[in-house]
Scaffold this motif. Sequence first.
Motif, PDB file in Angstrom:
ATOM      1  N   SER A  60     -65.270  23.142  93.496  1.00  0.00           N
ATOM      2  CA  SER A  60     -66.454  22.444  93.020  1.00  0.00           C
ATOM      3  C   SER A  60     -66.228  21.975  91.594  1.00  0.00           C
ATOM      4  N   ILE A  61     -66.928  20.918  91.254  1.00  0.00           N
ATOM      5  CA  ILE A  61     -66.942  20.400  89.891  1.00  0.00           C
ATOM      6  C   ILE A  61     -68.409  20.187  89.554  1.00  0.00           C
ATOM      7  N   THR A  62     -68.897  20.931  88.565  1.00  0.00           N
ATOM      8  CA  THR A  62     -70.308  20.816  88.203  1.00  0.00           C
ATOM      9  C   THR A  62     -70.440  20.280  86.783  1.00  0.00           C
ATOM     10  N   PHE A  63     -71.516  19.559  86.560  1.00  0.00           N
ATOM     11  CA  PHE A  63     -71.808  18.944  85.273  1.00  0.00           C
ATOM     12  C   PHE A  63     -73.078  19.571  84.716  1.00  0.00           C
ATOM     13  N   ASP A  64     -73.050  19.929  83.439  1.00  0.00           N
ATOM     14  CA  ASP A  64     -74.221  20.483  82.757  1.00  0.00           C
ATOM     15  C   ASP A  64     -74.399  19.724  81.449  1.00  0.00           C
ATOM     16  N   ASP A  65     -75.466  18.921  81.375  1.00  0.00           N
ATOM     17  CA  ASP A  65     -75.729  18.166  80.150  1.00  0.00           C
ATOM     18  C   ASP A  65     -76.977  18.685  79.434  1.00  0.00           C
ATOM     19  N   LEU A 121     -71.355  17.802  76.956  1.00  0.00           N
ATOM     20  CA  LEU A 121     -71.293  17.775  78.410  1.00  0.00           C
ATOM     21  C   LEU A 121     -70.320  18.862  78.849  1.00  0.00           C
ATOM     22  N   LEU A 122     -70.833  19.819  79.609  1.00  0.00           N
ATOM     23  CA  LEU A 122     -70.005  20.909  80.112  1.00  0.00           C
ATOM     24  C   LEU A 122     -69.638  20.599  81.558  1.00  0.00           C
ATOM     25  N   ILE A 123     -68.345  20.575  81.820  1.00  0.00           N
ATOM     26  CA  ILE A 123     -67.845  20.341  83.175  1.00  0.00           C
ATOM     27  C   ILE A 123     -67.094  21.593  83.610  1.00  0.00           C
ATOM     28  N   ARG A 124     -67.601  22.225  84.674  1.00  0.00           N
ATOM     29  CA  ARG A 124     -66.969  23.437  85.200  1.00  0.00           C
ATOM     30  C   ARG A 124     -66.188  23.082  86.456  1.00  0.00           C
ATOM     31  N   LEU A 125     -64.935  23.502  86.469  1.00  0.00           N
ATOM     32  CA  LEU A 125     -64.071  23.249  87.616  1.00  0.00           C
ATOM     33  C   LEU A 125     -63.746  24.573  88.279  1.00  0.00           C
ATOM     34  N   GLU A 126     -63.895  24.611  89.592  1.00  0.00           N
ATOM     35  CA  GLU A 126     -63.565  25.813  90.358  1.00  0.00           C
ATOM     36  C   GLU A 126     -62.654  25.428  91.504  1.00  0.00           C
TER      37      GLU A 126
END
Length: 151
Positions: A3-8, A14-19
Amino acid sequence: MSSITFDDSHWPLLLIRLEGVPTPGHFEAYLARRLEYLQRRERHGIVYDTRQTRLITSELRQRHAAWSREHNAARQRFIVGNALIITSPVIRLTMNLVLSLGGEKVPYSVAATLPEAALWIANRLRELGDVEPAERLRRHFEPLAHPPRSG
């Protein structure tokens, strides 16, 4: 599973989390979403949280490089910096090498924690004159970087 999630929620951070390792479809969706943020035409910094991922395939690295070249002018204008949270020594070394040899045009930093990465973005914003958002980020992330000691 990937998954790739975006948190603004802390915009202009902008925080982008990669799993996991993204599929080509997930990666294209990620690039489309990144383009949406560039099209806002607002200065921002990006923190990539890679603690739960592995290196992407060479095919996806090439696709990312092509996308970066295609949108280079907007990236240089609107992205104040990219901070990568990397805890694996192997991935850290690899990413430093890839970024330095790849001719990355946007300033970048490699950090071990989210607060460290966010404070680097805050410093970049301050350097560029965006004092209010820099101070807002500092107020939020500074206590997390230096939690009070108990005892």
